[in-house]
Write a protein that holds these residues in place. Structure first.
Motif, mmCIF file in Angstrom:
data_model
loop_
_atom_site.group_PDB
_atom_site.id
_atom_site.type_symbol
_atom_site.label_atom_id
_atom_site.label_comp_id
_atom_site.label_asym_id
_atom_site.label_seq_id
_atom_site.Cartn_x
_atom_site.Cartn_y
_atom_site.Cartn_z
ATOM 1 N N ASN A 84 0.860 -1.180 0.000
ATOM 2 C CA ASN A 84 0.000 0.000 0.000
ATOM 3 C C ASN A 84 0.902 1.238 0.000
ATOM 4 O O ASN A 84 1.666 1.445 0.950
ATOM 5 C CB ASN A 84 -0.896 -0.023 1.241
ATOM 6 N N PRO A 85 0.835 2.091 -1.028
ATOM 7 C CA PRO A 85 1.739 3.244 -1.108
ATOM 8 C C PRO A 85 1.717 4.145 0.124
ATOM 9 O O PRO A 85 2.752 4.655 0.539
ATOM 10 C CB PRO A 85 1.260 3.998 -2.347
ATOM 11 N N LYS A 86 0.545 4.356 0.716
ATOM 12 C CA LYS A 86 0.448 5.236 1.884
ATOM 13 C C LYS A 86 1.253 4.680 3.056
ATOM 14 O O LYS A 86 1.937 5.418 3.755
ATOM 15 C CB LYS A 86 -1.009 5.404 2.304
ATOM 16 N N VAL A 87 1.167 3.393 3.258
ATOM 17 C CA VAL A 87 1.824 2.739 4.395
ATOM 18 C C VAL A 87 3.314 2.540 4.128
ATOM 19 O O VAL A 87 4.165 2.898 4.943
ATOM 20 C CB VAL A 87 1.139 1.387 4.699
ATOM 21 N N VAL A 88 3.633 1.965 2.977
ATOM 22 C CA VAL A 88 5.009 1.594 2.668
ATOM 23 C C VAL A 88 5.901 2.827 2.520
ATOM 24 O O VAL A 88 7.059 2.811 2.941
ATOM 25 C CB VAL A 88 5.054 0.699 1.412
ATOM 26 N N THR A 89 5.378 3.897 1.955
ATOM 27 C CA THR A 89 6.169 5.120 1.805
ATOM 28 C C THR A 89 6.583 5.662 3.168
ATOM 29 O O THR A 89 7.743 6.019 3.386
ATOM 30 C CB THR A 89 5.385 6.187 1.013
ATOM 31 N N LEU A 90 5.648 5.695 4.105
ATOM 32 C CA LEU A 90 5.978 6.184 5.449
ATOM 33 C C LEU A 90 6.938 5.244 6.163
ATOM 34 O O LEU A 90 7.863 5.705 6.848
ATOM 35 C CB LEU A 90 4.707 6.374 6.274
ATOM 36 N N VAL A 103 6.925 14.658 -2.039
ATOM 37 C CA VAL A 103 5.807 14.004 -2.726
ATOM 38 C C VAL A 103 5.103 15.031 -3.601
ATOM 39 O O VAL A 103 5.262 16.230 -3.410
ATOM 40 C CB VAL A 103 4.780 13.381 -1.735
ATOM 41 N N GLY A 104 4.301 14.555 -4.529
ATOM 42 C CA GLY A 104 3.520 15.443 -5.379
ATOM 43 C C GLY A 104 2.042 15.227 -5.149
ATOM 44 O O GLY A 104 1.624 14.199 -4.615
ATOM 45 N N THR A 105 1.255 16.212 -5.526
ATOM 46 C CA THR A 105 -0.196 16.069 -5.475
ATOM 47 C C THR A 105 -0.710 16.077 -6.906
ATOM 48 O O THR A 105 -0.084 16.643 -7.803
ATOM 49 C CB THR A 105 -0.868 17.222 -4.705
ATOM 50 N N HIS A 106 -1.859 15.481 -7.110
ATOM 51 C CA HIS A 106 -2.452 15.440 -8.443
ATOM 52 C C HIS A 106 -3.535 16.487 -8.619
ATOM 53 O O HIS A 106 -4.097 16.620 -9.690
ATOM 54 C CB HIS A 106 -3.055 14.054 -8.717
ATOM 55 N N GLY A 107 -3.885 17.198 -7.564
ATOM 56 C CA GLY A 107 -4.884 18.244 -7.680
ATOM 57 C C GLY A 107 -6.296 17.723 -7.818
ATOM 58 O O GLY A 107 -7.165 18.405 -8.348
ATOM 59 N N GLY A 117 -9.016 8.892 -2.696
ATOM 60 C CA GLY A 117 -8.227 9.182 -1.510
ATOM 61 C C GLY A 117 -6.930 9.834 -1.947
ATOM 62 O O GLY A 117 -6.493 9.684 -3.071
ATOM 63 N N SER A 118 -6.329 10.552 -1.064
ATOM 64 C CA SER A 118 -5.097 11.235 -1.424
ATOM 65 C C SER A 118 -3.925 10.614 -0.683
ATOM 66 O O SER A 118 -3.828 10.712 0.530
ATOM 67 C CB SER A 118 -5.200 12.716 -1.094
ATOM 68 N N THR A 119 -3.050 9.982 -1.445
ATOM 69 C CA THR A 119 -1.851 9.402 -0.847
ATOM 70 C C THR A 119 -1.016 10.503 -0.206
ATOM 71 O O THR A 119 -0.550 10.365 0.923
ATOM 72 C CB THR A 119 -1.040 8.643 -1.914
ATOM 73 N N ALA A 120 -0.846 11.615 -0.914
ATOM 74 C CA ALA A 120 -0.049 12.713 -0.360
ATOM 75 C C ALA A 120 -0.652 13.225 0.941
ATOM 76 O O ALA A 120 0.069 13.478 1.913
ATOM 77 C CB ALA A 120 0.060 13.847 -1.376
ATOM 78 N N GLU A 121 -1.969 13.376 0.984
ATOM 79 C CA GLU A 121 -2.617 13.869 2.201
ATOM 80 C C GLU A 121 -2.390 12.921 3.369
ATOM 81 O O GLU A 121 -2.082 13.349 4.481
ATOM 82 C CB GLU A 121 -4.113 14.046 1.954
ATOM 83 N N SER A 122 -2.516 11.631 3.122
ATOM 84 C CA SER A 122 -2.286 10.645 4.176
ATOM 85 C C SER A 122 -0.841 10.688 4.669
ATOM 86 O O SER A 122 -0.574 10.634 5.871
ATOM 87 C CB SER A 122 -2.623 9.240 3.655
ATOM 88 N N ILE A 123 0.084 10.822 3.734
ATOM 89 C CA ILE A 123 1.505 10.891 4.105
ATOM 90 C C ILE A 123 1.770 12.135 4.944
ATOM 91 O O ILE A 123 2.453 12.071 5.969
ATOM 92 C CB ILE A 123 2.379 10.853 2.834
#
Length: 141
Positions: A84-90, A103-107, A117-123
């Protein structure tokens, strides 16, 4: 030596996120970990996603190597993980010498943001290291 971790999803906007992160690393005289996660199912290993996993990892490594080649003067290590990108990135950012996570956002907004959901927001919410967010600006792209 400090490290800048640049986490990308290999969308077209990744090149801008990487450029910004590498420029920051050069100013800080830091090394770079160029990081991406190959997502596997919805938190579980589904048979159709597991069988093509080695190929997806190779494709991701190849894409990151191409980005690395665009910055020949930078000290860049490539890391590809699965899950899961949100978990593994952190997890990766918290385990090493990461000084800043980029990180980047997609807007995305509205329903798309709620559903995807926003991966960047979760991170950003859960990071224990500073996070630099490179915003996607539709006017520029």
């Amino acid at each position: 030596m400090s490290e800048i971790m640049i986490a990308v999803d290999l969308s077209p906007f990744s090149a801008e996120v990487i450029s910004q992160g590498v420029a920051l690393a050069e100013r800080m005289q830091a090394s770079v970990t160029l990081f991406s996660v190959v997502e596997v199912g919805l938190g579980m290993a589904l048979p159709e996603t597991v069988s093509d996993l080695p190929e997806r990892i190779r494709e991701t490594e190849s894409a990151l190597a191409a980005y690395k080649a665009q910055h020949p003067g930078a000290d860049i290590n490539i890391v590809v993980a699965t899950g899961n990108p949100k978990v593994v990135t952190l997890e990766k950012a918290h385990e090493g010498n990461t000084a800043i996570l980029v990180v980047g956002t997609h807007g995305r907004t509205g329903l798309d943001h709620m559903l995807v959901g926003s991966t960047a927001e979760s991170i950003i919410r859960h990071a224990r290291v500073p996070v630099l967010v490179v915003p996607y600006n539709k006017a520029d792209h």
